[in-house]
Design a protein around this motif. Sequence first.
Motif, mmCIF file in Angstrom:
data_model
loop_
_atom_site.group_PDB
_atom_site.id
_atom_site.type_symbol
_atom_site.label_atom_id
_atom_site.label_comp_id
_atom_site.label_asym_id
_atom_site.label_seq_id
_atom_site.Cartn_x
_atom_site.Cartn_y
_atom_site.Cartn_z
ATOM 1 N N TYR A 106 32.629 -23.576 -9.088
ATOM 2 C CA TYR A 106 31.257 -23.216 -9.428
ATOM 3 C C TYR A 106 31.070 -21.712 -9.292
ATOM 4 O O TYR A 106 31.496 -21.106 -8.305
ATOM 5 C CB TYR A 106 30.265 -23.939 -8.511
ATOM 6 N N THR A 107 30.403 -21.118 -10.265
ATOM 7 C CA THR A 107 30.128 -19.686 -10.245
ATOM 8 C C THR A 107 28.662 -19.469 -10.585
ATOM 9 O O THR A 107 28.146 -20.054 -11.543
ATOM 10 C CB THR A 107 30.997 -18.931 -11.263
ATOM 11 N N ILE A 108 27.991 -18.643 -9.801
ATOM 12 C CA ILE A 108 26.582 -18.336 -10.031
ATOM 13 C C ILE A 108 26.482 -17.056 -10.851
ATOM 14 O O ILE A 108 27.025 -16.018 -10.469
ATOM 15 C CB ILE A 108 25.825 -18.186 -8.703
ATOM 16 N N VAL A 109 25.792 -17.138 -11.972
ATOM 17 C CA VAL A 109 25.650 -16.015 -12.896
ATOM 18 C C VAL A 109 24.163 -15.676 -13.034
ATOM 19 O O VAL A 109 23.346 -16.567 -13.272
ATOM 20 C CB VAL A 109 26.246 -16.347 -14.282
ATOM 21 N N PRO A 110 23.763 -14.400 -12.904
ATOM 22 C CA PRO A 110 22.346 -14.029 -13.020
ATOM 23 C C PRO A 110 21.813 -14.240 -14.437
ATOM 24 O O PRO A 110 22.534 -14.096 -15.420
ATOM 25 C CB PRO A 110 22.333 -12.546 -12.649
ATOM 26 N N GLU A 111 20.536 -14.586 -14.507
ATOM 27 C CA GLU A 111 19.856 -14.704 -15.791
ATOM 28 C C GLU A 111 19.085 -13.426 -16.080
ATOM 29 O O GLU A 111 18.480 -12.836 -15.180
ATOM 30 C CB GLU A 111 18.873 -15.884 -15.768
ATOM 31 N N GLU B 16 27.860 -25.226 -24.360
ATOM 32 C CA GLU B 16 29.024 -25.604 -25.153
ATOM 33 C C GLU B 16 30.322 -25.308 -24.414
ATOM 34 O O GLU B 16 31.294 -26.061 -24.506
ATOM 35 C CB GLU B 16 29.001 -24.852 -26.488
ATOM 36 N N GLY B 17 30.329 -24.217 -23.639
ATOM 37 C CA GLY B 17 31.530 -23.812 -22.911
ATOM 38 C C GLY B 17 32.075 -22.503 -23.445
ATOM 39 O O GLY B 17 32.130 -22.305 -24.661
ATOM 40 N N ILE B 18 32.451 -21.624 -22.548
ATOM 41 C CA ILE B 18 32.886 -20.284 -22.954
ATOM 42 C C ILE B 18 34.382 -20.080 -22.704
ATOM 43 O O ILE B 18 34.831 -18.968 -22.441
ATOM 44 C CB ILE B 18 32.075 -19.193 -22.222
ATOM 45 N N SER B 19 35.154 -21.155 -22.781
ATOM 46 C CA SER B 19 36.598 -21.031 -22.578
ATOM 47 C C SER B 19 37.235 -20.126 -23.627
ATOM 48 O O SER B 19 38.187 -19.395 -23.337
ATOM 49 C CB SER B 19 37.262 -22.412 -22.597
ATOM 50 N N GLN B 20 36.712 -20.157 -24.859
ATOM 51 C CA GLN B 20 37.245 -19.281 -25.902
ATOM 52 C C GLN B 20 37.032 -17.819 -25.545
ATOM 53 O O GLN B 20 37.902 -16.976 -25.775
ATOM 54 C CB GLN B 20 36.592 -19.590 -27.247
ATOM 55 N N LYS C 222 29.851 -24.763 -13.981
ATOM 56 C CA LYS C 222 30.901 -25.639 -13.464
ATOM 57 C C LYS C 222 32.092 -25.461 -14.388
ATOM 58 O O LYS C 222 32.060 -25.881 -15.543
ATOM 59 C CB LYS C 222 30.448 -27.094 -13.436
ATOM 60 N N LYS C 223 33.104 -24.797 -13.883
ATOM 61 C CA LYS C 223 34.218 -24.316 -14.705
ATOM 62 C C LYS C 223 33.655 -23.378 -15.766
ATOM 63 O O LYS C 223 33.078 -22.357 -15.443
ATOM 64 C CB LYS C 223 35.023 -25.472 -15.266
ATOM 65 N N ASP C 224 33.780 -23.718 -17.050
ATOM 66 C CA ASP C 224 33.327 -22.775 -18.082
ATOM 67 C C ASP C 224 32.019 -23.208 -18.741
ATOM 68 O O ASP C 224 31.611 -22.623 -19.739
ATOM 69 C CB ASP C 224 34.407 -22.621 -19.163
ATOM 70 N N LYS C 225 31.319 -24.227 -18.173
ATOM 71 C CA LYS C 225 30.107 -24.729 -18.802
ATOM 72 C C LYS C 225 28.909 -24.624 -17.862
ATOM 73 O O LYS C 225 29.047 -24.760 -16.643
ATOM 74 C CB LYS C 225 30.292 -26.184 -19.246
ATOM 75 N N LEU C 226 27.741 -24.404 -18.454
ATOM 76 C CA LEU C 226 26.501 -24.336 -17.687
ATOM 77 C C LEU C 226 26.190 -25.701 -17.087
ATOM 78 O O LEU C 226 26.153 -26.710 -17.795
ATOM 79 C CB LEU C 226 25.355 -23.877 -18.594
ATOM 80 N N ALA C 227 25.939 -25.724 -15.760
ATOM 81 C CA ALA C 227 25.713 -26.995 -15.068
ATOM 82 C C ALA C 227 24.306 -27.121 -14.494
ATOM 83 O O ALA C 227 23.876 -28.227 -14.157
ATOM 84 C CB ALA C 227 26.728 -27.168 -13.938
ATOM 85 N N GLY C 228 23.572 -26.015 -14.355
ATOM 86 C CA GLY C 228 22.235 -26.099 -13.783
ATOM 87 C C GLY C 228 21.673 -24.723 -13.486
ATOM 88 O O GLY C 228 22.316 -23.692 -13.710
#
Length: 410
Positions: free
Chosen positions: A196-201, A118-122, A234-240
């Motif tokens: 692009y930012t890589i975030v651990p799962e 959905e996006g985490i800009s909020q 990708k920016k504030d949304k999950l891209a892959g």
Amino acid sequence: MNQKFNRHVPCLMILSLCCLLLTGCWDRKELNQLAITSATAIDWDGKVWTVSYQVVIPQSIANPNTGGSPGQQAPVMVFSTSGSSIRGAVQQSSLEMPRSLFFAHNRVIVIGENAAKEGISQLLDVYLRNSDSRETVGLLITSGEGRKILEQIVPLEKVPGAAIKNMIHNEDMNGSNFKQVSIYQLMMGIASDAPYTIVPEIVISGEGENNTIATLKKTFFSNKLRLGRSAVFKKDKLAGWFTPHEEYGMSWIRNTIKRTTLYFGCTPGSMDVKAALRVDRSTTKMKPIRTTDGRLIMHVDVNTVGTINENACSNDLTQPKDLHAFEQVAGAEITRLMTESFQAAVKKNLDVFHFADTIHKHDPTYWKQIKPNWDEHFAQLQFESHVKVKIARIGMSGKSFTEMTKDSAE
């Protein structure tokens, strides 16, 4: 004497007036009025935001008996509130909590996959706008609900939120497959040329859930929290997503290897792993190259220094020829890891290496020309690498144990 005293009277009066102007701690709150939050989770169900809180129970943390008596209390409690906005959900906590939530000691934020899509800009706006939120808090993502992660009891640590933070820190410093990512670093990534930012799962492995205090009475756990894949924003949304293997190769390209162990075979390209190199130091430099025929090549230079801590090959590492051959094999393995990761990123068209920033830095004029169509240029980008491995130490012996036993038998 009276004259000297009279001279100091105006000064004393001024100091007294200044004291009256001091407000003191006008907004202070006692500790017994605060609910200290060690971790939070953000979820989205398609209509409302749900914020979950892992609140520390002070009397349980202060108890020195960590083994657990029958009536021992859990170290934390987890509850959730919902609202049309993230801050609106937090506001709802006052309806069911006797204390005010205190976020200054929040260690991690776990983002559910639906919320990430959905996006985490909020969420980012909340952390920029409020003084009680720290931008250095760690960021993780989970494929399910974030609340489920907060409910897990983690052995060896009293506070699960702190345990999760220490887990990613330990991996960052000793494994280098994953890197700690804070809210601040995500914001900086969004503002870069390659957003692009890589975030651990983080995942719950095994069967069942460790969400009761009775879990601590066992010596075996059917499941545990562990790091899984790598999510790409990708920016504030999950891209892959990328696999741990692909992420490891990316770490070599992005120059985020701090200390790790590299496993490889006895010959170049061999998948029969029989040797290990503990990497003590590694540096990576990237340089974009424009050819005369208009092609764009990204050249990656890797220099690695390490120590052999496992060897089941026939090489005698006391001999310069065999030692050099081992260095070549290790270098070929790093090249393979980087090449496969680059191909995976190109296939998904995700510039997770921030090649765009490198080109902008080296040639701003050329970057201005290709910036509007960078996705197309990235898909056609060629990758070249040069890896140099230096084995500084070979350990206590040159030959493998098997080779030494052969020599003694002869």
